[in-house]
Design an enzyme around this catalytic site. Structure first.
Site, PDB file in Angstrom:
ATOM      1  N   GLY A  15     -41.960  -1.128  21.763  1.00  0.00           N
ATOM      2  CA  GLY A  15     -40.779  -0.425  21.906  1.00  0.00           C
ATOM      3  C   GLY A  15     -40.720   0.597  22.606  1.00  0.00           C
ATOM      4  N   GLY A  17     -38.280   2.636  23.417  1.00  0.00           N
ATOM      5  CA  GLY A  17     -37.548   3.567  23.035  1.00  0.00           C
ATOM      6  C   GLY A  17     -37.706   4.926  23.254  1.00  0.00           C
ATOM      7  CG  PHE A  18     -35.690   8.432  22.138  1.00  0.00           C
ATOM      8  CD1 PHE A  18     -35.322   9.315  23.618  1.00  0.00           C
ATOM      9  CD2 PHE A  18     -34.790   8.120  22.192  1.00  0.00           C
ATOM     10  CE1 PHE A  18     -33.919   9.790  24.451  1.00  0.00           C
ATOM     11  CE2 PHE A  18     -33.172   7.782  22.791  1.00  0.00           C
ATOM     12  CZ  PHE A  18     -32.609   9.256  23.990  1.00  0.00           C
ATOM     13  CB  VAL A  83     -43.488  -7.869  19.343  1.00  0.00           C
ATOM     14  CG1 VAL A  83     -44.188  -8.329  18.312  1.00  0.00           C
ATOM     15  CG2 VAL A  83     -43.236  -7.586  20.826  1.00  0.00           C
ATOM     16  CD  GLU A 174     -21.278  11.802  21.312  1.00  0.00           C
ATOM     17  OE1 GLU A 174     -22.337  10.737  21.233  1.00  0.00           O
ATOM     18  OE2 GLU A 174     -21.910  12.654  21.086  1.00  0.00           O
ATOM     19  CG  ASP A 305     -33.823   5.335  15.320  1.00  0.00           C
ATOM     20  OD1 ASP A 305     -33.867   6.422  14.388  1.00  0.00           O
ATOM     21  OD2 ASP A 305     -32.814   4.914  15.967  1.00  0.00           O
ATOM     22  CB  ALA A 322     -33.396  11.173  20.464  1.00  0.00           C
ATOM     23  CD  GLN A 323     -35.622  16.249  19.918  1.00  0.00           C
ATOM     24  OE1 GLN A 323     -36.854  16.627  19.548  1.00  0.00           O
ATOM     25  NE2 GLN A 323     -35.314  16.792  21.127  1.00  0.00           N
TER      26      GLN A 323
HETATM   27  C1  LIG Z   1     -24.732   4.493  21.150  1.00  0.00           C
HETATM   28  C2  LIG Z   1     -25.605   5.433  20.022  1.00  0.00           C
HETATM   29  C3  LIG Z   1     -25.264   6.183  20.216  1.00  0.00           C
HETATM   30  C4  LIG Z   1     -26.538   7.602  19.627  1.00  0.00           C
HETATM   31  N1  LIG Z   1     -26.690   8.789  20.194  1.00  0.00           N
HETATM   32  C5  LIG Z   1     -27.594   9.643  19.724  1.00  0.00           C
HETATM   33  C6  LIG Z   1     -27.332  11.390  19.948  1.00  0.00           C
HETATM   34  O1  LIG Z   1     -26.274  11.785  20.685  1.00  0.00           O
HETATM   35  N2  LIG Z   1     -28.501  11.875  19.918  1.00  0.00           N
HETATM   36  C7  LIG Z   1     -29.373  11.757  18.880  1.00  0.00           C
HETATM   37  O2  LIG Z   1     -30.413  12.725  18.316  1.00  0.00           O
HETATM   38  N3  LIG Z   1     -29.166  10.217  18.650  1.00  0.00           N
HETATM   39  C8  LIG Z   1     -28.456   9.632  18.520  1.00  0.00           C
HETATM   40  N4  LIG Z   1     -28.938   8.186  18.688  1.00  0.00           N
HETATM   41  C9  LIG Z   1     -29.802   6.946  17.932  1.00  0.00           C
HETATM   42  C10 LIG Z   1     -30.911   7.439  18.361  1.00  0.00           C
HETATM   43  O3  LIG Z   1     -30.863   6.829  19.743  1.00  0.00           O
HETATM   44  C11 LIG Z   1     -32.075   6.553  18.285  1.00  0.00           C
HETATM   45  O4  LIG Z   1     -32.064   8.084  17.181  1.00  0.00           O
HETATM   46  C12 LIG Z   1     -33.387   6.034  19.214  1.00  0.00           C
HETATM   47  O5  LIG Z   1     -32.888   5.810  20.211  1.00  0.00           O
HETATM   48  C13 LIG Z   1     -34.603   6.225  18.246  1.00  0.00           C
HETATM   49  O6  LIG Z   1     -35.906   5.911  18.957  1.00  0.00           O
HETATM   50  P1  LIG Z   1     -36.847   4.840  18.489  1.00  0.00           P
HETATM   51  O7  LIG Z   1     -38.107   4.441  20.145  1.00  0.00           O
HETATM   52  O8  LIG Z   1     -36.904   5.324  17.930  1.00  0.00           O
HETATM   53  O9  LIG Z   1     -35.861   3.683  18.482  1.00  0.00           O
HETATM   54  P2  LIG Z   1     -35.297   2.953  20.269  1.00  0.00           P
HETATM   55  O10 LIG Z   1     -34.749   3.798  20.891  1.00  0.00           O
HETATM   56  O11 LIG Z   1     -34.080   2.011  19.389  1.00  0.00           O
HETATM   57  O12 LIG Z   1     -35.915   2.036  21.534  1.00  0.00           O
HETATM   58  C14 LIG Z   1     -36.589   0.451  20.420  1.00  0.00           C
HETATM   59  C15 LIG Z   1     -36.543  -0.007  21.545  1.00  0.00           C
HETATM   60  O13 LIG Z   1     -37.273  -1.626  20.898  1.00  0.00           O
HETATM   61  C16 LIG Z   1     -37.075  -3.248  21.867  1.00  0.00           C
HETATM   62  N5  LIG Z   1     -37.700  -3.701  20.438  1.00  0.00           N
HETATM   63  C17 LIG Z   1     -36.923  -3.815  19.083  1.00  0.00           C
HETATM   64  N6  LIG Z   1     -37.256  -5.543  19.247  1.00  0.00           N
HETATM   65  C18 LIG Z   1     -37.753  -5.330  19.806  1.00  0.00           C
HETATM   66  C19 LIG Z   1     -39.070  -6.390  19.961  1.00  0.00           C
HETATM   67  N7  LIG Z   1     -39.238  -7.456  18.401  1.00  0.00           N
HETATM   68  N8  LIG Z   1     -39.736  -6.616  20.696  1.00  0.00           N
HETATM   69  C20 LIG Z   1     -40.052  -5.680  21.789  1.00  0.00           C
HETATM   70  N9  LIG Z   1     -38.940  -4.923  21.811  1.00  0.00           N
HETATM   71  C21 LIG Z   1     -38.279  -5.017  21.235  1.00  0.00           C
HETATM   72  C22 LIG Z   1     -35.833  -2.362  22.444  1.00  0.00           C
HETATM   73  O14 LIG Z   1     -35.689  -3.036  22.980  1.00  0.00           O
HETATM   74  C23 LIG Z   1     -35.897  -0.508  22.660  1.00  0.00           C
HETATM   75  O15 LIG Z   1     -36.259  -0.715  23.930  1.00  0.00           O
HETATM   76  C24 LIG Z   1     -27.508   6.954  19.540  1.00  0.00           C
HETATM   77  C25 LIG Z   1     -28.307   5.286  18.874  1.00  0.00           C
HETATM   78  C26 LIG Z   1     -26.485   5.144  19.468  1.00  0.00           C
HETATM   79  C27 LIG Z   1     -26.577   3.124  19.170  1.00  0.00           C
END
Ligand SMILES: Cc1cc2nc3c(=O)[nH]c(=O)nc-3n(C[C@H](O)[C@H](O)[C@H](O)COP(=O)(O)OP(=O)(O)OC[C@H]3O[C@@H](n4cnc5c(N)ncnc54)[C@H](O)[C@@H]3O)c2cc1C
Length: 410
Positions: A15, A17-18, A83, A174, A305, A322-323
């Site tokens: 992943g 993501g953040f 994965v 939003e 998350d 995100a934080q």
């Molecule tokens: C529309 C929207 C608006 C948002 N607005 C806000 C906001 O204003 N402020 C805020 O703080 N938070 C916001 N959030 C929430 C925030 O984006 C998430 O809390 C944050 O992205 C979590 O980070 P993460 O790294 O846990 O997961 P993510 O950022 O979701 O990253 C997960 C990554 O894992 C990858 N992945 C998933 N499953 C697999 C797999 N099986 N194999 C390979 N890769 C995989 C995905 O492609 C992704 O790149 C928002 C979310 C959404 C959907």
């Protein structure tokens, strides 16, 4: 997967993501081999997806190549792969491009849209969790404007111009504000054969107020701002059915709409293979201790998350924003280095920096620990924070340029 064997311990991060990118950055150029895997080859800045949906930003301003993030990390690798399974007994993961061994595995797969089991809504509504989905919404909105322009009856035209957003969390609020700006500013200018008063934006929320995770003050202000933009807000309202045109709710409220955007919730995106005890079924999040170690495993961690770290202050886990993901990613990086050096680990303590949501072109609500406010200044803070949080200098400049143009209405 063509990852070279080395004497360095291998950390596999699932992943980008953040959470995943902050962990990868913390482990950069240390005596560790890092393998970052994602099913997309870019990081998505999800907080601004709604602006892609509403034609405010181009998709590449909120997507950043994962290979670019690690390009200067000499012992790091990226693989574009999904994965599918973890085999904890053999320290292996199975992906759609092959298998890979790990010394430490970090699951940071985030969430997926939650339809609460309603298959009809799942197949007929539009989710907004990824760049392709945001582009689908954008395309549908613009196609529906075109179809409304040639509709044969008032009823048909209304269905194309009724936009229903389900869920008034920050995403729904939003997006509703942004679509209202389209109605108020773009429709009169670019679609002169449509009457803006025929366009209706409904924001439906099951709770008794918009922005349920934020303060009451923020909810009240946000609702005022939304109504000022012409959004019809209905709280205590659940969508029961949607067949692609007819929206049915738990109350008398019903409407016809060709566009229903589902922003009503998310659930974790776990990977199969771990013990049933490791996952809290109801929310699909891995139970982790204060070092983000998944329950029952010494070398498997979960972040952001997908991780549920129950603590005194957060008995149901941290908010899925995100934080926590950023902060956990950074701390786990330091802790993995400590673990390898056989030093004691530091427990995670969440530093809540507050929350915010923007409504329309120049208003927002901000909740800080001791100070809550809304309006233009809040929007300015929202804009600054989002701009600085974007990944990549180029993206920041492009977004700033876009927002300036939008603000000046040119
Ligand atoms: C529309 C929207 C608006 C948002 N607005 C806000 C906001 O204003 N402020 C805020 O703080 N938070 C916001 N959030 C929430 C925030 O984006 C998430 O809390 C944050 O992205 C979590 O980070 P993460 O790294 O846990 O997961 P993510 O950022 O979701 O990253 C997960 C990554 O894992 C990858 N992945 C998933 N499953 C697999 C797999 N099986 N194999 C390979 N890769 C995989 C995905 O492609 C992704 O790149 C928002 C979310 C959404 C959907």
């Amino acid at each position: 997967m063509n990852i070279p064997q080395s004497n360095l311990p291998r950390v596999v991060i699932i992943g980008g993501g953040f959470a995943g990118i902050n962990l990868a950055k913390t482990l950069a150029n240390k005596n560790i081999q890092v393998v970052l895997i994602d099913k997309h080859n870019y990081h998505t800045f999800q907080p601004l997806l709604y602006q892609v949906s509403s034609s405010g930003l181009e998709p590449d301003s909120i997507a950043y190549p994962l290979r670019k993030i690690i390009k200067k990390h000499k012992t790091s690798f990226f693989r574009l792969a999904e994965v599918e399974q973890v085999l904890p007994d053999s320290n292996q993961i199975i992906t759609n491009i092959g298998s890979l061994n790990y010394d430490y595995l970090v699951i940071a797969t985030g969430t997926k849209t939650n339809y609460f089991g309603n298959k009809e809504i799942e197949s007929n509504s539009m989710p907004m969790k990824s760049v392709p989905q945001a582009l689908n919404i954008r395309s549908l909105i613009l196609q529906n404007f075109e179809k409304a322009a040639i509709a044969n009856s008032k009823e048909e035209r209304e269905a194309f111009l009724n936009f229903v957003i389900v869920g008034a969390g920050p995403t729904g609020v939003e997006l509703a504000g942004a679509i209202a700006e389209l109605k108020n500013n773009i429709l009169p200018r670019d679609y002169r054969d449509l009457n803006p008063s025929d366009m209706h934006i409904y924001l439906l929320e099951g709770a008794d107020r918009v922005l349920p995770p934020m303060s009451k003050q923020a909810s009240i202000k946000a609702e005022q701002f939304l109504k000022g933009l012409g959004v019809q807000v209905h709280c205590n309202t659940f969508v029961k059915a949607y067949d692609g045109t007819n929206v049915t709710t738990n109350s008398d409220l019903a409407m016809q709409s060709e566009t229903l955007i589902w922003a009503a919730g998310v659930t974790g995106a776990p990977i199969g293979g771990l013990n049933a005890d490791a996952l809290m079924d109801r929310v699909n999040r891995y139970r982790v201790n204060s070092y983000n170690q998944v329950e029952g495993y010494d070398t498997i961690f979960a972040l952001g998350d997908i991780a549920l770290m129950a603590s005194e202050d957060y008995p149901m886990g941290h908010p899925q924003v995100a934080q926590p993901a950023i902060q956990q990613g950074k701390l786990l990086g330091q802790n993995l280095l400590r673990l390898i050096d056989k030093k004691p680990l530091k427990p995670f303590v969440y530093n809540d920096k507050g929350s915010m949501a923007t409504i329309g072109r120049n208003k927002a609500v901000v909740d800080l620990k001791n100070y809550k406010f809304g309006g233009f200044f809040a929007w300015f803070i929202w804009m600054f924070v989002h701009l600085m949080s974007l990944v990549g200098f180029r993206n920041r400049v492009i977004v700033l340029f876009n927002w300036t143009g939008f603000f000046l209405n040119c």
